[in-house]
Enzyme design. Structure first.
Site, PDB file in Angstrom:
ATOM      1  CE  LYS A   1      -7.636   1.371   1.617  1.00 27.96           C
ATOM      2  NZ  LYS A   1      -7.843   0.137   2.375  1.00 27.96           N
TER       3      LYS A   1
ATOM      4  CG  HIS B   1      -5.546  -6.583  10.322  1.00 25.40           C
ATOM      5  ND1 HIS B   1      -6.076  -5.391  10.726  1.00 25.40           N
ATOM      6  CD2 HIS B   1      -5.781  -6.652   8.980  1.00 25.40           C
ATOM      7  CE1 HIS B   1      -6.603  -4.748   9.694  1.00 25.40           C
ATOM      8  NE2 HIS B   1      -6.448  -5.500   8.623  1.00 25.40           N
TER       9      HIS B   1
ATOM     10  NE  ARG C   1     -12.017  -8.785   5.392  1.00 20.90           N
ATOM     11  CZ  ARG C   1     -12.279  -7.495   5.242  1.00 20.90           C
ATOM     12  NH1 ARG C   1     -12.649  -6.791   6.275  1.00 20.90           N
ATOM     13  NH2 ARG C   1     -12.173  -6.925   4.060  1.00 20.90           N
TER      14      ARG C   1
ATOM     15  CB  SER D   1      -9.398  -0.877   9.700  1.00 24.54           C
ATOM     16  OG  SER D   1      -8.469  -1.914   9.814  1.00 24.54           O
TER      17      SER D   1
HETATM   18  N1  COA Z   1      -9.311  -8.838   9.413  1.00 22.89           N
HETATM   19  C1  COA Z   1      -9.888  -7.634   9.528  1.00 22.89           C
HETATM   20  N2  COA Z   1      -9.909  -6.724   8.525  1.00 22.89           N
HETATM   21  C2  COA Z   1      -9.310  -7.067   7.387  1.00 22.89           C
HETATM   22  C3  COA Z   1      -8.694  -8.296   7.191  1.00 22.89           C
HETATM   23  C4  COA Z   1      -8.706  -9.199   8.271  1.00 22.89           C
HETATM   24  N3  COA Z   1      -8.140 -10.411   8.171  1.00 22.89           N
HETATM   25  N4  COA Z   1      -8.207  -8.350   5.953  1.00 22.89           N
HETATM   26  C5  COA Z   1      -8.505  -7.176   5.378  1.00 22.89           C
HETATM   27  N5  COA Z   1      -9.171  -6.398   6.243  1.00 22.89           N
HETATM   28  C6  COA Z   1      -9.756  -5.083   5.979  1.00 22.89           C
HETATM   29  C7  COA Z   1      -8.960  -3.933   6.499  1.00 22.89           C
HETATM   30  O1  COA Z   1      -9.263  -3.683   7.843  1.00 22.89           O
HETATM   31  C8  COA Z   1      -9.414  -2.816   5.588  1.00 22.89           C
HETATM   32  O2  COA Z   1     -10.637  -2.346   6.057  1.00 22.89           O
HETATM   33  P1  COA Z   1     -11.182  -0.886   5.728  1.00 22.89           P
HETATM   34  O3  COA Z   1     -11.012  -0.642   4.257  1.00 22.89           O
HETATM   35  O4  COA Z   1     -12.560  -1.019   6.174  1.00 22.89           O
HETATM   36  O5  COA Z   1     -10.370   0.069   6.558  1.00 22.89           O
HETATM   37  C9  COA Z   1      -9.692  -3.515   4.254  1.00 22.89           C
HETATM   38  O6  COA Z   1      -9.811  -4.887   4.568  1.00 22.89           O
HETATM   39  C10 COA Z   1      -8.613  -3.302   3.242  1.00 22.89           C
HETATM   40  O7  COA Z   1      -7.400  -3.587   3.857  1.00 22.89           O
HETATM   41  P2  COA Z   1      -6.016  -2.904   3.526  1.00 22.89           P
HETATM   42  O8  COA Z   1      -5.121  -3.223   4.624  1.00 22.89           O
HETATM   43  O9  COA Z   1      -6.162  -1.471   3.135  1.00 22.89           O
HETATM   44  O10 COA Z   1      -5.532  -3.841   2.425  1.00 22.89           O
HETATM   45  P3  COA Z   1      -5.758  -3.957   0.910  1.00 22.89           P
HETATM   46  O11 COA Z   1      -6.272  -5.324   0.709  1.00 22.89           O
HETATM   47  O12 COA Z   1      -6.531  -2.829   0.324  1.00 22.89           O
HETATM   48  O13 COA Z   1      -4.273  -3.889   0.393  1.00 22.89           O
HETATM   49  C11 COA Z   1      -2.013  -3.244   0.266  1.00 22.89           C
HETATM   50  C12 COA Z   1      -3.345  -3.022   0.956  1.00 22.89           C
HETATM   51  C13 COA Z   1      -0.997  -2.366   0.914  1.00 22.89           C
HETATM   52  C14 COA Z   1      -1.607  -4.697   0.411  1.00 22.89           C
HETATM   53  C15 COA Z   1      -2.195  -2.950  -1.245  1.00 22.89           C
HETATM   54  O14 COA Z   1      -2.852  -1.708  -1.377  1.00 22.89           O
HETATM   55  C16 COA Z   1      -0.870  -2.877  -1.950  1.00 22.89           C
HETATM   56  O15 COA Z   1      -0.321  -3.889  -2.305  1.00 22.89           O
HETATM   57  N6  COA Z   1      -0.340  -1.662  -2.120  1.00 22.89           N
HETATM   58  C17 COA Z   1       0.948  -1.421  -2.751  1.00 22.89           C
HETATM   59  C18 COA Z   1       0.798  -0.888  -4.155  1.00 22.89           C
HETATM   60  C19 COA Z   1       0.879  -1.993  -5.161  1.00 22.89           C
HETATM   61  O16 COA Z   1       1.770  -2.812  -5.149  1.00 22.89           O
HETATM   62  N7  COA Z   1      -0.069  -1.979  -6.077  1.00 22.89           N
HETATM   63  C20 COA Z   1      -0.145  -2.977  -7.091  1.00 22.89           C
HETATM   64  C21 COA Z   1      -0.814  -4.206  -6.565  1.00 22.89           C
HETATM   65  S1  COA Z   1      -2.067  -4.665  -7.671  1.00 22.89           S
END
Ligand code: COA
Length: 164
Positions: free
Chosen positions: A41, A17, A90, A128
């Site tokens: 989550k 991140h 990734r 994570s």
């Molecule tokens: N390096 C390390 N890990 C990474 C990474 C990176 N560069 N990029 C993503 N990850 C991993 C995270 O560690 C996490 O791992 P885990 O699931 O094993 O714990 C996983 O990828 C998912 O990451 P997360 O941070 O939960 O992001 P997401 O891609 O699921 O999205 C939000 C999170 C908040 C951006 C998304 O849920 C959101 O936009 N929510 C708001 C609601 C919304 O607007 N919904 C409509 C959109 S369609």
């Protein structure tokens, strides 16, 4: 002023991140790291703890600020007057999920652009949940997370002392 959001759950923030955040900070004038509540989550760290860890981990990046949100990403972007979202890509499996989220966000707000930064090979398989799992079993995650997170994980998973 070009302001971008870097959103995520950050449970906890990892070196992967941080790599995305610091690259975004070189391209945009301001980066707002947006920590999502992500209640569904069932995060290990509370929202306040995750925000505090992201703040500590990014303290040396002057154009990076940290906020939290609990709602739509497009509303968070509107609130902070950001017209760009930056996310890390990734492995190939990230693509389909990110593609769907980006497409939906375009439907919800045409003015919000999403940019992807490819993770360097050393962070390709970092997440994570992998960090949480290794740490919960007593493994060393110090090279995958900022020092403040390593300390917080050690404290969280320290063996419980029982009084006899
Ligand atoms: N390096 C390390 N890990 C990474 C990474 C990176 N560069 N990029 C993503 N990850 C991993 C995270 O560690 C996490 O791992 P885990 O699931 O094993 O714990 C996983 O990828 C998912 O990451 P997360 O941070 O939960 O992001 P997401 O891609 O699921 O999205 C939000 C999170 C908040 C951006 C998304 O849920 C959101 O936009 N929510 C708001 C609601 C919304 O607007 N919904 C409509 C959109 S369609």
């Amino acid at each position: 002023m070009k302001r971008a959001l870097v959103p995520g759950t950050f449970d906890p923030i990892t070196a992967g991140h941080l790599d995305v955040i610091s690259r975004a900070a070189q391209v945009f004038d301001e980066v707002v790291v947006s920590v999502a509540a992500s209640k569904k989550k069932g995060p290990l760290f509370t929202l306040e703890e995750r925000v505090a860890l992201v703040k500590e981990a990014t303290a040396d990046l002057p154009n990076v600020s940290v906020v939290c949100f609990d709602g739509l990403l497009v509303d968070c972007a509107r609130k902070y007057d950001a017209h760009a979202v930056v996310k890390g890509l990734r492995v190939v499996t990230d693509f389909e999920y990110e593609f769907q989220m980006t497409a939906m966000n375009y439907e919800l707000s045409e003015s919000l652009e999403t940019f992807f930064i490819m993770s360097p090979p050393k962070y390709m398989y970092l997440s994570s949940s992998v960090v949480r799992e290794i740490s919960s079993m007593g493994g060393d995650v110090s090279k995958f997370v900022p020092a403040c997170v390593d300390k917080a994980l050690k404290k969280r998973f320290a063996p419980k002392q029982f009084e006899v």
